[in-house]
Scaffold this motif. Structure first.
Motif, PDB file in Angstrom:
ATOM      1  N   TRP A 225      33.803  24.421  45.286  1.00  0.00           N
ATOM      2  CA  TRP A 225      35.205  24.807  45.176  1.00  0.00           C
ATOM      3  C   TRP A 225      35.406  25.978  44.217  1.00  0.00           C
ATOM      4  O   TRP A 225      36.258  26.841  44.446  1.00  0.00           O
ATOM      5  N   GLY A 226      34.650  26.014  43.125  1.00  0.00           N
ATOM      6  CA  GLY A 226      34.814  27.083  42.153  1.00  0.00           C
ATOM      7  C   GLY A 226      34.445  28.441  42.724  1.00  0.00           C
ATOM      8  O   GLY A 226      35.198  29.420  42.584  1.00  0.00           O
ATOM      9  N   VAL A 227      33.285  28.548  43.366  1.00  0.00           N
ATOM     10  CA  VAL A 227      32.859  29.813  43.973  1.00  0.00           C
ATOM     11  C   VAL A 227      33.793  30.205  45.106  1.00  0.00           C
ATOM     12  O   VAL A 227      34.157  31.384  45.253  1.00  0.00           O
ATOM     13  N   ALA A 228      34.205  29.243  45.922  1.00  0.00           N
ATOM     14  CA  ALA A 228      35.139  29.537  47.018  1.00  0.00           C
ATOM     15  C   ALA A 228      36.473  30.033  46.475  1.00  0.00           C
ATOM     16  O   ALA A 228      37.089  30.937  47.048  1.00  0.00           O
ATOM     17  N   SER A 229      36.917  29.455  45.354  1.00  0.00           N
ATOM     18  CA  SER A 229      38.168  29.910  44.740  1.00  0.00           C
ATOM     19  C   SER A 229      38.030  31.331  44.216  1.00  0.00           C
ATOM     20  O   SER A 229      38.968  32.136  44.328  1.00  0.00           O
ATOM     21  N   ALA A 230      36.880  31.659  43.634  1.00  0.00           N
ATOM     22  CA  ALA A 230      36.657  33.028  43.165  1.00  0.00           C
ATOM     23  C   ALA A 230      36.690  34.012  44.330  1.00  0.00           C
ATOM     24  O   ALA A 230      37.292  35.093  44.239  1.00  0.00           O
ATOM     25  N   TYR A 231      36.034  33.642  45.426  1.00  0.00           N
ATOM     26  CA  TYR A 231      36.116  34.461  46.637  1.00  0.00           C
ATOM     27  C   TYR A 231      37.573  34.623  47.077  1.00  0.00           C
ATOM     28  O   TYR A 231      38.006  35.721  47.458  1.00  0.00           O
ATOM     29  N   SER A 232      38.330  33.535  47.037  1.00  0.00           N
ATOM     30  CA  SER A 232      39.725  33.565  47.488  1.00  0.00           C
ATOM     31  C   SER A 232      40.576  34.466  46.613  1.00  0.00           C
ATOM     32  O   SER A 232      41.472  35.165  47.106  1.00  0.00           O
ATOM     33  N   VAL A 233      40.311  34.467  45.317  1.00  0.00           N
ATOM     34  CA  VAL A 233      41.056  35.345  44.415  1.00  0.00           C
ATOM     35  C   VAL A 233      40.785  36.806  44.750  1.00  0.00           C
ATOM     36  O   VAL A 233      41.703  37.638  44.805  1.00  0.00           O
ATOM     37  N   LEU A 234      39.516  37.143  44.974  1.00  0.00           N
ATOM     38  CA  LEU A 234      39.181  38.511  45.354  1.00  0.00           C
ATOM     39  C   LEU A 234      39.832  38.896  46.676  1.00  0.00           C
ATOM     40  O   LEU A 234      40.361  40.008  46.833  1.00  0.00           O
ATOM     41  N   LEU A 235      39.808  37.969  47.631  1.00  0.00           N
ATOM     42  CA  LEU A 235      40.455  38.225  48.922  1.00  0.00           C
ATOM     43  C   LEU A 235      41.955  38.397  48.747  1.00  0.00           C
ATOM     44  O   LEU A 235      42.573  39.265  49.381  1.00  0.00           O
ATOM     45  N   PHE A 236      42.551  37.605  47.874  1.00  0.00           N
ATOM     46  CA  PHE A 236      43.985  37.703  47.615  1.00  0.00           C
ATOM     47  C   PHE A 236      44.343  39.071  47.041  1.00  0.00           C
ATOM     48  O   PHE A 236      45.348  39.683  47.443  1.00  0.00           O
ATOM     49  N   LEU A 237      43.543  39.577  46.119  1.00  0.00           N
ATOM     50  CA  LEU A 237      43.806  40.888  45.528  1.00  0.00           C
ATOM     51  C   LEU A 237      43.698  41.991  46.578  1.00  0.00           C
ATOM     52  O   LEU A 237      44.510  42.932  46.590  1.00  0.00           O
ATOM     53  N   ILE A 238      42.718  41.888  47.458  1.00  0.00           N
ATOM     54  CA  ILE A 238      42.567  42.903  48.503  1.00  0.00           C
ATOM     55  C   ILE A 238      43.759  42.877  49.454  1.00  0.00           C
ATOM     56  O   ILE A 238      44.320  43.927  49.814  1.00  0.00           O
ATOM     57  N   LEU A 239      44.172  41.685  49.855  1.00  0.00           N
ATOM     58  CA  LEU A 239      45.318  41.583  50.758  1.00  0.00           C
ATOM     59  C   LEU A 239      46.610  42.021  50.075  1.00  0.00           C
ATOM     60  O   LEU A 239      47.508  42.559  50.731  1.00  0.00           O
ATOM     61  N   MET A 240      46.709  41.799  48.766  1.00  0.00           N
ATOM     62  CA  MET A 240      47.876  42.290  48.033  1.00  0.00           C
ATOM     63  C   MET A 240      47.938  43.810  48.046  1.00  0.00           C
ATOM     64  O   MET A 240      49.027  44.402  48.122  1.00  0.00           O
ATOM     65  N   SER A 241      46.779  44.460  47.978  1.00  0.00           N
ATOM     66  CA  SER A 241      46.765  45.923  48.061  1.00  0.00           C
ATOM     67  C   SER A 241      47.234  46.381  49.442  1.00  0.00           C
ATOM     68  O   SER A 241      47.992  47.358  49.553  1.00  0.00           O
TER      69      SER A 241
END
Length: 318
Positions: free
Chosen positions: A283-299
């Motif tokens: 869950w921790g690594v998947a959440s880190a991936y999700s945060v990075l994905l969230f930042l990209i989609l926010m851009s």
């Protein structure tokens, strides 16, 4: 002069802020109507985002309950960047997103230009071309999975029947062909959306300008580049951004058809996140991936809002 200007601007900023607060207070009864919606958004959107960001700084080994997680600072992010799988998945995601977006847009734009003219059977052809977009993505994935099947697929049977190959090719079972095969399916399903968007944009092109350009001796390409395209530039930008966001966050087609295989050759970010979280329970690594994905989609969202704001300012000036 600079000091005086700064002193003069300070009260102005205070007045602006006090004006915003005053208007908010004057319309406080209006905000009560949207308060339930705001509360729901905080529960179903804001809190999951906060918890995902928090969880990305913890280690959650498989089989360990979330209440027993351990704080590891930014180790999950550094582990992601050092992992060779990350770069493979990122490369797949970029190829998937750029290839699907550009080809879908170009094909949809070409179809929109063709259907913009009057000819017999235009309405029927338009309805036929929209079919891939209205079909369920799950159903389309299973249909194309059978079409690509190495033993029973119709494409392989046709190629063998025509004598073009001795045995049916492995479209989605080969590392070298799986990602292009999935991109073809994604383009088939998404180009009708670009077609509809660009058909709407073509309605804004004045016929008088096209006729005047034709009278002045402009050929078809010159009329398109100097008259048609400037009027649909903003629609094109919005369409490309929407396609890019949808493709970058696409899950159904690659997961159902291949599950990310073979050998991670068709894994993109969203499918890899799903496998890490629900397959390996990291869950921790998947959440880190999700945060990075969230930042990209926010851009992507930032540029989308800017494109819409540009359209509104253009409409207001006209």
């Amino acid at each position: 002069m600079t000091i005086l200007t700064g002193k003069a601007e300070a009260p102005r900023r205070l007045r602006v802020r006090s004006g915003v607060l005053r208007k908010t207070w004057e319309h406080r009864a209006d905000y009560a109507y949207v308060l339930p919606a705001i509360a729901v958004m905080l529960i179903v959107i804001a809190y999951p985002i906060y918890y995902t960001i928090e969880l990305s700084f913890f280690n959650t080994p498989p089989g360990l309950q979330l209440r027993d997680k351990t704080f590891v600072r930014i180790d999950n992010y550094t582990a992601i960047l050092k992992s060779p799988v990350f770069w493979t998945v990122t490369s797949n995601t970029l190829i998937w997103t750029i290839g699907s977006t550009l080809v879908s847009f170009v094909l949809g734009f070409a179809c929109a230009l063709a259907l913009h003219r009057d000819f017999a059977g235009r309405a029927i052809l338009r309805a036929v071309l929209i079919i891939p977009w209205v079909i369920s993505a799950v159903a389309a994935s299973y249909i194309w999975k059978w079409i690509y099947h190495s033993d029973f697929g119709i494409i392989g049977a046709v190629l063998v029947g025509l004598g073009l190959t001795d045995r049916p090719p492995n479209f989605i079972d080969s590392v070298s062909t799986v990602l292009p095969s999935l991109i073809v399916v994604n383009i088939w399903r998404e180009f009708p959306f670009a077609m509809i968007m660009m058909m709407a944009g073509l309605q804004t092109v004045p016929d008088q300008l096209l006729r005047a350009a034709k009278v002045d001796g402009a050929n078809a390409w010159q009329r398109f580049w100097h008259v048609t395209f400037p009027h649909v530039r903003n629609v094109s930008t919005v369409t490309i951004l929407l396609l890019a966001v949808a493709n970058f966050n696409s899950f159904i087609i690659p997961w159902i058809m291949t599950g990310g295989g073979p050998s991670n050759a068709s894994h993109i970010w969203i499918t890899h996140i799903y496998e890490l979280a629900f397959g390996r329970q990291r869950w921790g690594v998947a959440s880190a991936y999700s945060v990075l994905l969230f930042l990209i989609l926010m851009s992507f969202g930032y540029f989308y809002v800017r494109a819409l704001s540009g359209n509104e300012r253009k409409d207001a000036s006209e």
